[in-house]
Design a protein around this motif. Structure first.
Motif, PDB file in Angstrom:
ATOM      1  N   GLY A  65       0.031   4.041  -7.817  1.00 27.15           N
ATOM      2  CA  GLY A  65      -0.678   4.727  -8.979  1.00 27.15           C
ATOM      3  C   GLY A  65      -1.578   3.660  -9.871  1.00 27.15           C
ATOM      4  N   GLY A  66      -1.897   2.447  -9.166  1.00 30.21           N
ATOM      5  CA  GLY A  66      -2.689   1.503  -9.806  1.00 30.21           C
ATOM      6  C   GLY A  66      -1.744   0.982 -11.109  1.00 30.21           C
ATOM      7  N   PHE A  67      -0.462   1.176 -11.090  1.00 26.32           N
ATOM      8  CA  PHE A  67       0.167   0.751 -12.225  1.00 26.32           C
ATOM      9  C   PHE A  67       0.046  -0.684 -12.547  1.00 26.32           C
ATOM     10  CE2 PHE A  67       4.278  -0.303 -14.469  1.00 26.32           C
ATOM     11  CZ  PHE A  67       4.476   0.812 -15.192  1.00 26.32           C
ATOM     12  N   HIS A  68       0.208  -1.446 -11.575  1.00 27.70           N
ATOM     13  CA  HIS A  68       0.216  -3.061 -11.815  1.00 27.70           C
ATOM     14  C   HIS A  68      -1.376  -3.539 -12.184  1.00 27.70           C
ATOM     15  CE1 HIS A  68       4.196  -2.856 -10.627  1.00 27.70           C
ATOM     16  NE2 HIS A  68       3.927  -2.740  -9.421  1.00 27.70           N
ATOM     17  N   GLU A  69      -2.279  -2.903 -11.484  1.00 23.70           N
ATOM     18  CA  GLU A  69      -3.801  -3.262 -11.935  1.00 23.70           C
ATOM     19  C   GLU A  69      -3.952  -2.868 -13.296  1.00 23.70           C
ATOM     20  OE1 GLU A  69      -2.984  -2.852  -7.345  1.00 23.70           O
ATOM     21  OE2 GLU A  69      -2.310  -1.995  -9.039  1.00 23.70           O
ATOM     22  N   ASP A  70      -3.530  -1.677 -13.704  1.00 22.20           N
ATOM     23  CA  ASP A  70      -3.940  -1.364 -15.092  1.00 22.20           C
ATOM     24  C   ASP A  70      -3.330  -2.212 -16.067  1.00 22.20           C
ATOM     25  OD1 ASP A  70      -4.383   0.961 -17.096  1.00 22.20           O
ATOM     26  OD2 ASP A  70      -2.336   0.725 -17.282  1.00 22.20           O
TER      27      ASP A  70
ATOM     28  N   SER B 145      -5.543  -0.292   3.777  1.00 21.33           N
ATOM     29  CA  SER B 145      -4.047  -0.597   3.666  1.00 21.33           C
ATOM     30  C   SER B 145      -4.199  -0.949   2.176  1.00 21.33           C
ATOM     31  CB  SER B 145      -3.593  -1.855   4.240  1.00 21.33           C
ATOM     32  OG  SER B 145      -2.338  -2.012   4.057  1.00 21.33           O
ATOM     33  N   THR B 146      -5.112  -1.737   1.513  1.00 21.22           N
ATOM     34  CA  THR B 146      -4.694  -1.975   0.017  1.00 21.22           C
ATOM     35  C   THR B 146      -4.917  -0.831  -0.725  1.00 21.22           C
ATOM     36  OG1 THR B 146      -5.787  -4.249   0.591  1.00 21.22           O
ATOM     37  CG2 THR B 146      -5.680  -3.494  -1.743  1.00 21.22           C
ATOM     38  N   GLY B 147      -6.051   0.038  -0.372  1.00 27.27           N
ATOM     39  CA  GLY B 147      -6.484   1.232  -1.010  1.00 27.27           C
ATOM     40  C   GLY B 147      -5.194   2.184  -0.964  1.00 27.27           C
ATOM     41  N   CYS B 148      -4.480   2.196   0.104  1.00 29.57           N
ATOM     42  CA  CYS B 148      -3.343   3.227   0.191  1.00 29.57           C
ATOM     43  C   CYS B 148      -2.428   2.851  -0.642  1.00 29.57           C
ATOM     44  CB  CYS B 148      -2.862   3.356   1.635  1.00 29.57           C
ATOM     45  SG  CYS B 148      -3.954   4.410   2.646  1.00 29.57           S
ATOM     46  N   THR B 149      -2.092   1.239  -0.793  1.00 29.25           N
ATOM     47  CA  THR B 149      -1.191   0.707  -1.649  1.00 29.25           C
ATOM     48  C   THR B 149      -1.520   1.096  -3.260  1.00 29.25           C
ATOM     49  OG1 THR B 149      -0.704  -0.921  -0.182  1.00 29.25           O
ATOM     50  CG2 THR B 149      -0.140  -1.175  -2.276  1.00 29.25           C
ATOM     51  N   VAL B 150      -2.552   0.836  -3.634  1.00 25.54           N
ATOM     52  CA  VAL B 150      -2.875   1.291  -4.913  1.00 25.54           C
ATOM     53  C   VAL B 150      -2.703   2.674  -5.045  1.00 25.54           C
ATOM     54  CG1 VAL B 150      -4.922   1.533  -6.402  1.00 25.54           C
ATOM     55  CG2 VAL B 150      -4.599  -0.427  -5.220  1.00 25.54           C
TER      56      VAL B 150
END
Length: 257
Positions: free
Chosen positions: A81-86, A72-77
């Motif tokens: 697009g990993g926008f916030h993680e970036d 689920s976490t992977g699908c959310t990323v």
């Protein structure tokens, strides 16, 4: 264009900026509209949270909770697009390796991932997964995902209302969602966040409110001291850290409150 249609355009501007979910063909995109779309940042979070909860519910029918959380976490990323993680990684690199404001901003603009950014991502994502697995065992994960994605984006959006944007758009590799948020726009942004709080038991809502106030106070002071305000990366980092803080607050035993 009537008021309702204008708001729809603003919502879809925010949705496509913060996720890879496509908008209808009739939606008009412009920097002017994007500058007022921050009011729908938490609403986008609510949608992402609903999708994350639905994905977890589906995966949990096939796999153990730990695997379902990871999927689920992977699908959310992927969905965002990993926008916030970036943004989180850039802030960790900049604040970890920079001494002056100029040096910090220069490092944050660099698209390469440094050691501080890698450490920050590993620690935050690891803590996020650990807390979600714990909440899954308690049966609270679906509501946690909904609340976490929504409220964390409200905390990030609130910085636009209170603080100043300190980096010129043309010097930033990621354009900010907005550079100013009015009082009425802040109230619109708060509506989904307040709705999510009412879904929680009183002790859980109180724990989240206190935790987020502390997180926001710390980050605001840090950003103002080091940069003089916020950047787009700071908003992403705020969202990620607030989301983890929400999950941690939900893991606290009720006896502590």
């Amino acid at each position: 264009m009537n008021a309702f249609t204008r708001e729809l355009h603003l919502f879809f501007n925010a949705l496509t900026f913060f996720s890879r979910i496509p908008a209808p063909a009739w939606v008009k995109f412009s920097s002017a509209q994007l500058n007022h779309a921050s009011r729908y940042f938490p609403l986008v979070g609510l949608l992402i949270g609903l999708i994350a909860a639905a994905l977890y519910a589906a995966f949990s029918l096939l796999f153990p909770s730990t695997i379902a959380v990871l999927l689920s976490t992977g699908c959310t990323v992927l969905l965002t697009g990993g926008f916030h993680e970036d943004g989180l990684a850039d802030v960790c690199d900049g604040f970890g390796g920079g001494w002056s404001t100029e040096q910090t901003l220069h490092i944050m603009k660099d698209s390469r991932l440094g050691s501080y950014g890698a450490l920050g991502l590993v620690l935050v994502l690891g803590l996020k997964l650990a807390t979600l697995v714990s909440l899954a065992s308690l049966g609270d994960i679906l509501l946690a995902l909904l609340v976490g994605h929504t409220l964390s984006r409200f905390v990030a959006a609130s910085l636009i209302h209170t603080d100043s944007y300190v980096q010129l758009d043309e010097l930033s590799k990621v354009r900010p969602l907005a550079q100013r948020m009015s009082q009425s726009e802040l109230l619109i942004a708060a509506a989904p966040a307040l709705a999510c709080l009412f879904l929680l038991p009183g002790h859980s809502a109180l724990a989240i409110i206190v935790t987020l106030l502390l997180v926001r106070l710390y980050l605001c002071r840090l950003f103002r001291r080091r940069l003089g305000g916020y950047t787009g990366d700071c908003l992403g980092a705020t969202q990620q850290l607030s989301e983890v803080a929400i999950y941690l607050a939900l893991c606290l035993p009720p006896s502590l409150l």
